[in-house]
Structures are given as structure tokens and as C-alpha cells.
Design a protein around this motif. Structure first.
Motif, PDB file in Angstrom:
ATOM      1  N   UNK A 626       2.224  -2.703  -2.902  1.00 56.45           N
ATOM      2  CA  UNK A 626       2.670  -4.012  -3.379  1.00 56.45           C
ATOM      3  C   UNK A 626       3.308  -4.840  -2.269  1.00 56.45           C
ATOM      4  N   UNK A 627       3.162  -4.390  -1.036  1.00 57.83           N
ATOM      5  CA  UNK A 627       3.773  -5.089   0.079  1.00 57.83           C
ATOM      6  C   UNK A 627       2.767  -5.394   1.169  1.00 57.83           C
ATOM      7  N   UNK A 628       3.030  -4.874   2.353  1.00 56.17           N
ATOM      8  CA  UNK A 628       2.124  -5.071   3.484  1.00 56.17           C
ATOM      9  C   UNK A 628       1.155  -3.894   3.461  1.00 56.17           C
ATOM     10  N   UNK A 629      -0.015  -4.130   2.894  1.00 57.19           N
ATOM     11  CA  UNK A 629      -0.898  -3.058   2.453  1.00 57.19           C
ATOM     12  C   UNK A 629      -1.627  -2.330   3.564  1.00 57.19           C
ATOM     13  N   UNK A 722       1.323  -7.512  10.981  1.00 60.17           N
ATOM     14  CA  UNK A 722       0.319  -8.296  10.275  1.00 60.17           C
ATOM     15  C   UNK A 722      -0.853  -7.400   9.899  1.00 60.17           C
ATOM     16  N   UNK A 723      -1.295  -7.521   8.665  1.00 60.99           N
ATOM     17  CA  UNK A 723      -2.455  -6.768   8.199  1.00 60.99           C
ATOM     18  C   UNK A 723      -3.341  -7.641   7.339  1.00 60.99           C
ATOM     19  N   UNK A 724      -4.564  -7.253   7.194  1.00 57.13           N
ATOM     20  CA  UNK A 724      -5.500  -7.964   6.331  1.00 57.13           C
ATOM     21  C   UNK A 724      -6.310  -6.939   5.556  1.00 57.13           C
ATOM     22  N   UNK A 725      -7.187  -7.404   4.693  1.00 61.71           N
ATOM     23  CA  UNK A 725      -8.001  -6.442   3.954  1.00 61.71           C
ATOM     24  C   UNK A 725      -8.685  -7.073   2.769  1.00 61.71           C
ATOM     25  N   UNK A 741      -7.957  -2.066   0.389  1.00 57.98           N
ATOM     26  CA  UNK A 741      -8.155  -1.489   1.720  1.00 57.98           C
ATOM     27  C   UNK A 741      -7.500  -2.419   2.730  1.00 57.98           C
ATOM     28  N   UNK A 742      -6.438  -1.937   3.400  1.00 58.43           N
ATOM     29  CA  UNK A 742      -5.721  -2.744   4.374  1.00 58.43           C
ATOM     30  C   UNK A 742      -6.065  -2.349   5.791  1.00 58.43           C
ATOM     31  N   UNK A 743      -6.197  -3.329   6.670  1.00 58.05           N
ATOM     32  CA  UNK A 743      -6.524  -3.111   8.081  1.00 58.05           C
ATOM     33  C   UNK A 743      -5.421  -3.718   8.935  1.00 58.05           C
ATOM     34  N   UNK A 744      -4.843  -2.926   9.831  1.00 58.00           N
ATOM     35  CA  UNK A 744      -3.794  -3.412  10.713  1.00 58.00           C
ATOM     36  C   UNK A 744      -4.369  -4.384  11.750  1.00 58.00           C
ATOM     37  N   UNK A 745      -3.685  -5.501  11.913  1.00 57.08           N
ATOM     38  CA  UNK A 745      -4.044  -6.457  12.966  1.00 57.08           C
ATOM     39  C   UNK A 745      -3.033  -6.430  14.098  1.00 57.08           C
ATOM     40  N   UNK A 746      -1.742  -6.458  13.737  1.00 59.80           N
ATOM     41  CA  UNK A 746      -0.674  -6.509  14.749  1.00 59.80           C
ATOM     42  C   UNK A 746       0.415  -5.539  14.341  1.00 59.80           C
ATOM     43  N   UNK A 747       0.760  -4.618  15.255  1.00 61.14           N
ATOM     44  CA  UNK A 747       1.724  -3.560  14.972  1.00 61.14           C
ATOM     45  C   UNK A 747       2.926  -3.706  15.896  1.00 61.14           C
ATOM     46  N   UNK A 748       4.121  -4.020  15.366  1.00 60.65           N
ATOM     47  CA  UNK A 748       5.280  -4.304  16.217  1.00 60.65           C
ATOM     48  C   UNK A 748       5.905  -3.087  16.889  1.00 60.65           C
ATOM     49  N   UNK A 749       5.431  -1.875  16.590  1.00 63.36           N
ATOM     50  CA  UNK A 749       6.006  -0.723  17.282  1.00 63.36           C
ATOM     51  C   UNK A 749       5.567  -0.664  18.741  1.00 63.36           C
ATOM     52  N   UNK A 750       4.527  -1.422  19.092  1.00 68.62           N
ATOM     53  CA  UNK A 750       4.054  -1.474  20.476  1.00 68.62           C
ATOM     54  C   UNK A 750       4.618  -2.719  21.166  1.00 68.62           C
TER      55      UNK A 750
END
Length: 794
Positions: A626-629, A722-725, A741-750
Motif C-alpha cells: 500500500x506504499x512504495x510498491x 522511486x519505483x514504477x510498475x 509488480x513494482x520495479x525500482x527506478x531510483x534507490x537512495x541507499x546508493x
């Protein structure tokens, strides 16, 4: 398993090519029709006034409307019918039917006439080539007629006065408007409603008629509004309410065949004779929601209100209201309210299996419900719930690595009124109010890390200001937390683990008390299942500790919180904080089943006074269905947090799983486009969705040794995930199964450009995942996250 995967990779291209060929062949819409039949490919309506163009198309019969150009309904229908002879998926191609074409032509013409184009003519033309048909409707609407004036013929002067006093609140009729049948129909319905609200019990819709004179020049008409009197009478009668009979059937089977054998209660109180044949219901909780009062003028609104509230009590499976006219020929009606009870007790067993690529678990619960425990429609629920979660993928059996166990007991009692020491006369007019008493005990154990026990008790008032405005106030919320750490602090690893992650670990080890209040305001929750244009708002605030701080100050207590010296109640420190949260959404109808939703969800927990941090259970997390999928729940953030950097060993990362990635603040935004995918899919509707999610959680209170987890406005763009799907919704009307189905676009851990992990997914993903596992084990990197759920995400 490896050989199986290699086989898939080897034939992947061939399988995709075969599917494309199969689908393209299936999309040949003439494949499964007879030689004399033709598939509808186009319907065009020409020369209809632009304002009515879309509405006119609705009068084309559905069976001859062409399938959408880019739709897949026909293609999938042909595939499933060709392979499995089933008609449960998709819809067949629409076929030309000349009879339906003529019906459509006539209906379009009638529609234009109803809109004031009295001289309208519509012609149809059919073109067929290679079993593909096109239909053209050509309209000649002529000049529209407008209303020159409205006059009224209402012999009953009292009724006429009622109408004229109220009509400005609803009427669409005015001189100069374009003639429109729908406006006249609307006016008739509103006149009927107004009369039914003002005592005219016998008033019927056919009393309202219209006389239209179009024999004028310059395309003008005169319209006369006529309200007839009942046959043989000089006026309509106004009725008042007499004695009310409320009868409750002896069982769920209903009333006895003959009501003559029913012995009515001889006692009448406040105009109501209350007869409970079942013996299971007290009088006041039922009569409280009878809004048809003796001596008042008959009002159909009060009748509808009584229906609604008696059903909302959730103890009656059938509510029926009839009226008897008084035997003394006075203008009185005597309501008879018949109620059939529903089943009183029930027991429900539920289970769920939450899983993803790295964990699997199950939850089992048993809920006992009594809908009338104290004979006043009080709803009592008692639930026992337990579950566990296990890591998978390391070569062991399914539940060989159980890392979390949960158990809870809870009891709730809802009373259908606000239990306050003063009268609230309007309460219940717009919705059923409730007072709810709740208590629960929650136990949680995370292997080798902590055990946690929380006792909670509260009472809450819920009431409805209007159908769109809901309020919930919890004036007393008490929480008692206790437990302890299971980490061996004597070892070097244990000391290092606590040192690096002391902030959240301290919260888990703390024993404390919370005494506070909560309030929630919700706007337009009743519209969430409608495909309309509206804004939704939900705001809540959770405050604690202010009352206790005042008490300790009165008794002269002085404490230095910065040195760990907390004020206490019953020997335990109390929490003091404020935690507001808002959820704002915009829903837009894009036509048909298409809808666009934009959402912003934000919250912050701020500790002050007797606390340096909010309780562990009040922290926020990011990710989930229900959030950033694109992220699993509790695996995004806080800030630029990277587990490998902060937790040095694999064993420590296992221990802290799901605990270290929480924050005191969260900000999230979602965009989602929803559309109809298949209007027939195994007995239901299949809908699709495209979405983009963005957000994170952060820390804000001082004392955390991880600066990268703190919120900094100038670093916001660098700290957002940021994710999309895309998603599928299997809509059964009464509930929706959801798969996203969610796909990661931008991951702030990097850092830097490496945050745009979509580049790694498109090129070099395998090598990237291998390197990530080496440094983050047992955590693997998943570009794609699968989410299952029931109901829409928002």
C-alpha cells in the motif's frame, strides 16, 4: 532446477514469438463467424450537436458497438475459445445486426427530440467489405426550441405554496432555456420528494404533468406545469403521524403466518408500542433510531432515515415499514415497523500467507462475534491471533529459519451511541455513532534479538457529521510496554551491534507507559468506490504525555531527561510526543472505467518533554503493497541508509531484519492510472493499473549515530526512492483481488548516479546483484517486487 531455468532461457525467444503469432491470429475477429455475418468495425454519428455527441453514442445498441481499437477482449476470447472452448474470458466480436441499427437510429432521433430538436431526423447507412461492417448515422437536428415561458396550473393553493417556496432549491426550469425532457422529469421527481417531505402521504408522481405548446414562431415553446388534485377531491390531504408499532419477530425465521395471534404490548410510551417477540432486545437502543415521531407531519426523509439506522444496527436482517390509516378517518397514518433479527453469534477462522522473494510466513486467527451481547445491539469481538515468519532460500526447508513469532489477544465492544453525560439531539441523523471499548495484548519475539509485550486499552467515539465527514476521537488511550533484548551484550559483536544501532534498540528495551488522546477526521471516504471527481482527506493526530507531565509538575517532580532521568508514573517513565499524519488524494474520472489517482501521504512523530524519542511502535516505515510498491515493507530508508555500511556482519543483519529501517518521519507520493482491461474474466472484471511511487522515511530527533538517516530539505532529491510498475485487479464487486509488480527506478541507499538502478536492471543486472549479495548477505537485491492484496491500495 538449473536445467529447467536453462531450458526456459534457451526457448524464451521462440515462446514469445509463438505467443505473438497466436495472439495476432486470435485477433482476426472474423475467424469464428459464419460467412453471412460481419464484424462491426466502426460506428460514426455525424452532425449531432457537440454538447450531445457522447451522450448520443450511448443510444447505439451495445451489441453493435465496435470493440476498442487497442482492446484485447476479442483477442483473448478467441484464444480461450479456440483452445479450451470456454467463453469465460473476454468478449466475442460484435456482429452487424440491421434490426439493432434501426433501433439505434430511432433512439438517437428520439434523444435529439427530447433535447429540444423537435424537427430532428436521423438516417443510417451500412457499409460491408470482407465481412467487416461500418455504420454511419447522419443527423439533421434542425434549430433547437427554447422555452418562452413557464406557467403553473395547481388548483390546490396550499400545495402550490409549498412547491413555490421550495422550487428555487432544486429547479432547473427557467425562461430562455433550451427545451429538455430530462429537466422536466427531474422537476417531477423533485416535486414528488418535496410533497412527500411535507405531509402529503398519498401524493403520486402521475399527479405532475406538463403541457407543451410548440405552435409559436421563432422556435419557441410554452410549458405549463400541472399538478392535479386526487380524483373527486378539491385538495391534497396532509397527514400526521399517529401511534407507532414496533414489532420484532420471535426468531430469524420471521413472523408467524397469521399476525392475528400476535399479542401486542399493552403499554405505549412516547407514542411507541414496542413488542419484542424474541425477548432479546431492550427497548431504548431500538426506539432511539425511530425518527418517525408521533404528532409530526409525515416526512419520507424520516422514514428513509429510520430504515438506514435500523439496518446499521447490524442486528436485523430485514426491516419493513408500513403505514395504517387511522380508523377514525382523521388524517393520520400509524407506522408499523417490522424487524426480523439476524443470527446473533458467529465464529470466523482466517488465515493468510505473507511471502516475497526472501521470506514466507503464515498467520492464523479465530474471531468470535456477538452482535447483541447486552440486548442493545452492542457488538462484541474476541480474537486470538498468531503467526510466524521464516527466511527462505539458503538450502534449508521452508520453516528452518524462523526469525519472528507473533501472538495477540484482543477484545472490542462497540455500542451504537455516544456514551456521554449530556444529550446530543442531532446525533444519528447523518450516520450511526459508536462508542468502542478496546483492549489487547500483543507479544512479539524476534529470534536472538528481542521479545516485546504491549498491553493496550482505549475507548473511542465515532460519529458522522455528514455522509462525507467522519470524526473519531479517542479521549483515553493507554499503552503499557515491556520486554527486553535477547542480544548477548558481553560479546564484541553484541557490543558493536548495540553501538551502531543504539537508537532503535534502546526503544525496544525501554519499559514505559503511554497515556494520550487521538483524533481522526476523514472527508469523502464514502466516495472511494465511485469513479467520480473528488478529493479525499484523512488527517489524524496522536498526542501523549501532556496530562501526566502536568500531574508530575503539580507534585514538584524535577527531572533531567538529557541525563536519562525521566519522570515516572507507577515506577515507569511515560512517553510524551505528538504524531500528526495526513493522507490527501485526488481522484479524477477520465471517462468510462478509466481513473487517475494522485496521493500524498506524510507524517511525523516528535518527542519532547519527558521523552527523547517516540515509542518504537509509532515509527514509520516505507515500502509494501500500500506504499512504495517496488520495495518490500520496511526495506527502504531511512534516508540514505545502507545496511552493509552500518551493520558489519551477516549475522547482525539477520538479527536486525525489519527493525533498523524505520524512521520518525515519512513522506510518500503516488500516481496511478486505472483502466478496464477485460470486461469478462472468469465471472468478474479484470482491471489494470500503471503507477509511479516515490518517498522515504527519515529520522529527526537528536541522538542517532547515523547522520545519513536524517531529513535534510536540500538533500530531499538525493534521499527519495522511486519505483514504477503495473498491476491487475480482479474485481468481484464485493471485493477486489490485487496483484502489483513494482520495479525500482531510483534507490537512495546508493550514491550519485548509482542511485538510478534502472540502468543496472537494463544492463548488467546479474553482476550487480551478485556484488550486492557479497556485501549485504543475507539480503539479496530485487529490482522487481511482487505484491498481493485484497482491495485497492488507496
Amino acid at each position: 532446477m538449473k536445467a529447467y531455468l536453462d531450458l526456459i532461457k534457451k526457448h524464451k525467444f521462440s515462446a514469445i514469438l509463438l505467443f505473438i503469432i497466436l495472439f495476432a491470429t486470435a485477433c482476426s475477429s472474423t475467424k469464428y463467424i459464419q460467412d453471412y455475418q460481419s464484424v462491426m468495425k466502426k460506428v460514426e454519428i455525424d452532425s449531432v450537436p457537440k454538447a450531445f455527441d457522447e451522450e448520443a453514442y450511448n443510444y447505439v445498441q451495445k451489441d453493435i458497438r465496435p470493440a476498442p481499437r487497442f482492446g484485447i477482449n476479442v483477442g483473448l476470447y478467441n484464444i480461450f475459445y479456440g483452445l479450451f472452448k470456454t467463453k469465460s474470458v473476454g468478449t466475442p466480436a460484435p456482429l452487424l445486426d440491421s434490426a439493432l441499427v434501426e433501433i439505434s437510429r430511432a433512439q438517437i432521433e428520439k434523444f435529439l427530440i427530447s433535447k429540444g430538436y423537435f424537427k430532428a431526423k436521423v438516417k443510417s447507412e451500412i457499409e460491408v467489405k470482407d465481412q467487416r461492417a461500418k455504420v454511419f448515422f447522419k443527423a439533421d437536428p434542425g434549430t433547437p426550441f427554447s422555452v418562452n415561458r413557464f406557467t403553473y396550473e395547481i388548483p390546490d393553493s396550499t400545495l402550490k405554496k409549498v412547491y413555490l417556496e421550495n422550487k428555487n432549491n432544486f429547479t432547473h426550469l427557467h425562461a430562455g432555456m433550451q427545451y429538455d425532457d430530462d429537466s422536466l422529469v427531474y422537476e417531477r421527481e423533485k416535486i414528488y420528494e418535496v410533497m412527500k417531505q411535507n405531509g402529503y402521504f398519498d401524493f403520486l408522481r402521475p399527479y405532475v404533468k406538463y403541457s407543451v405548446d410548440s405552435n409559436l414562431n421563432n422556435n419557441k415553446v410554452n410549458v405549463k406545469v400541472i399538478v392535479d388534485n386526487p380524483e373527486g377531491k378539491k385538495a391534497h390531504s396532509v397527514f400526521t403521524i399517529g401511534e407507532t408499532n414496533i414489532l420484532i419477530a420471535p426468531s430469524t425465521d420471521g413472523f408467524p403466518p397469521s399476525m392475528d395471534t400476535v399479542k401486542l404490548n399493552p403499554r405505549i410510551a412516547r407514542g411507541i408500542r414496542y413488542t419484542d417477540m424474541s425477548g432479546h432486545f431492550r427497548r431504548n437502543p431500538i426506539t432511539r433510531y425511530d425518527f418517525i415521531k408521533e404528532g409530526e407531519i409525515y416526512n419520507v426523509t424520516n422514514e428513509s432515515l429510520t430504515y438506514d439506522r435500523l439496518y446499521e444496527l447490524n442486528v436485523f436482517k430485514n426491516v419493513k415499514i408500513d403505514y395504517l390509516k387511522a380508523k377514525d378517518s382523521s388524517n393520520k397514518v400509524e407506522p408499523v415497523i417490522r424487524l426480523i433479527p439476524q443470527k446473533r453469534m458467529s465464529n470466523r477462522i482466517e488465515g493468510e500467507v505473507p511471502f516475497n522473494a526472501g521470506t514466507v510466513g503464515f498467520t492464523l486467527s479465530n474471531t468470535y462475534t456477538n452482535n447483541n451481547i447486552f440486548r442493545g445491539a452492542e457488538r462484541f469481538e474476541f480474537q486470538v491471533k498468531g503467526g510466524l515468519q521464516s527466511r527462505i532460500g539458503n538450502g534449508g526447508s521452508l520453516f528452518s529459519d524462523i526469525y519472528q513469532r507473533d501472538f495477540s489477544l484482543s477484545a472490542n465492544l462497540s455500542v451504537p451511541r455516544l456514551m456521554v453525560p449530556f444529550d446530543i439531539p442531532m446525533m444519528g441523523k447523518n450516520g450511526m455513532p459508536y462508542t468502542t471499548f478496546s483492549t489487547s495484548y500483543v507479544y512479539s519475539l524476534q529470534k536472538g534479538f528481542f521479545d516485546r509485550r504491549v498491553f493496550l486499552t482505549s475507548f473511542t467515539y465515532d460519529w458522522v457529521e455528514t455522509k462525507s465527514k467522519l470524526h473519531s476521537l479517542t479521549p483515553l488511550n493507554f499503552e503499557y510496554r515491556f520486554g527486553g533484548l535477547l542480544i548477548d551484550t558481553t560479546t564484541a559483536d553484541g557490543k558493536a551491534l548495540i553501538l551502531a544501532n543504539s537508537y532503535n534498540i534502546k526503544l525496544l528495551d525501554r519499559k514505559d507507559i503511554t497515556l494520550g488522546v487521538k483524533y481522526t477526521y476523514t472527508l469523502n471516504a464514502n466516495k472511494l468506490l465511485l469513479n467520480h471527481d473528488f478529493f479525499y482527506f484523512r488527517g489524524n493526530i496522536d498526542m501523549a504525555g501532556n496530562l501526566l507531565q502536568g500531574v508530575t509538575k503539580v507534585f514538584g517532580s524535577k527531572n533531567d531527561v538529557s541525563q536519562g532521568d525521566y519522570a515516572t508514573i507507577l515506577g515507569l517513565p511515560y512517553n510524551q510526543y505528538v504524531r500528526p499524519e495526513v493522507d490527501l488524494r485526488m481522484y479524477r474520472n477520465l471517462g468510462g472505467s478509466r481513473q487517475f489517482v494522485a496521493r500524498v501521504n506524510a507524517g511525523v512523530g516528535y518527542a519532547y518533554g519527558n521523552s527523547t524519542a517516540i515509542p518504537f511502535e509509532k515509527l514509520f516505515f516505507a515500502g509494501g503493497s500500500n506504499g512504495i510498491r517496488a520495495w518490500q515493507a520496511r526495506t527502504l530508508g531511512p534516508g540514505n541508509y545502507n545496511r552493509a555500511t552500518r551493520i558489519a556482519t551477516e549475522e547482525a543483519r539477520r538479527t536486525l531484519y525489519g527493525i533498523d529501517q524505520l524512521g520518525q518521519m515519512h513522506l510518500e507520493a503516488n500516481l496511478e492510472y486505472r483502466y478496464l482491461l477485460l470486461d469478462k474474466f472468469f465471472g468478474a472484471v479484470l482491471k489494470g493499473a500503471f503507477f509511479v511511487d516515490a518517498g522515504n522515511v527519515w529520522n529527526i530527533s537528536p541522538g542517532n549515530p547515523q547522520p545519513e538517516t536524517y531529513f535534510k530539505f536540500k538533500e530531499l532529491g538525493n534521499q527519495i526512492g522511486i519505483g514504477t510498475g503495473l498491476g491487475f485487479r480482479y474485481d468481484l464487486d464485493y471485493f477486489v483481488f490485487r496483484f502489483d509488480v513494482g520495479l525500482k527506478l531510483k534507490d537512495p541507499q546508493f550514491t550519485g548516479s548509482d542511485q538510478w538502478v534502472i540502468g543496472k536492471y537494463l544492463s548488467g543486472g546479474k553482476e550487480f546483484k551478485n556484488d550486492y549479495y557479497k556485501s549485504h548477505s543475507p539480503d539479496g537485491y530485487r529490482f522487481i517486487q511482487y505484491n498481493f492484496g485484497i482491495g485497492l491500495p488507496f
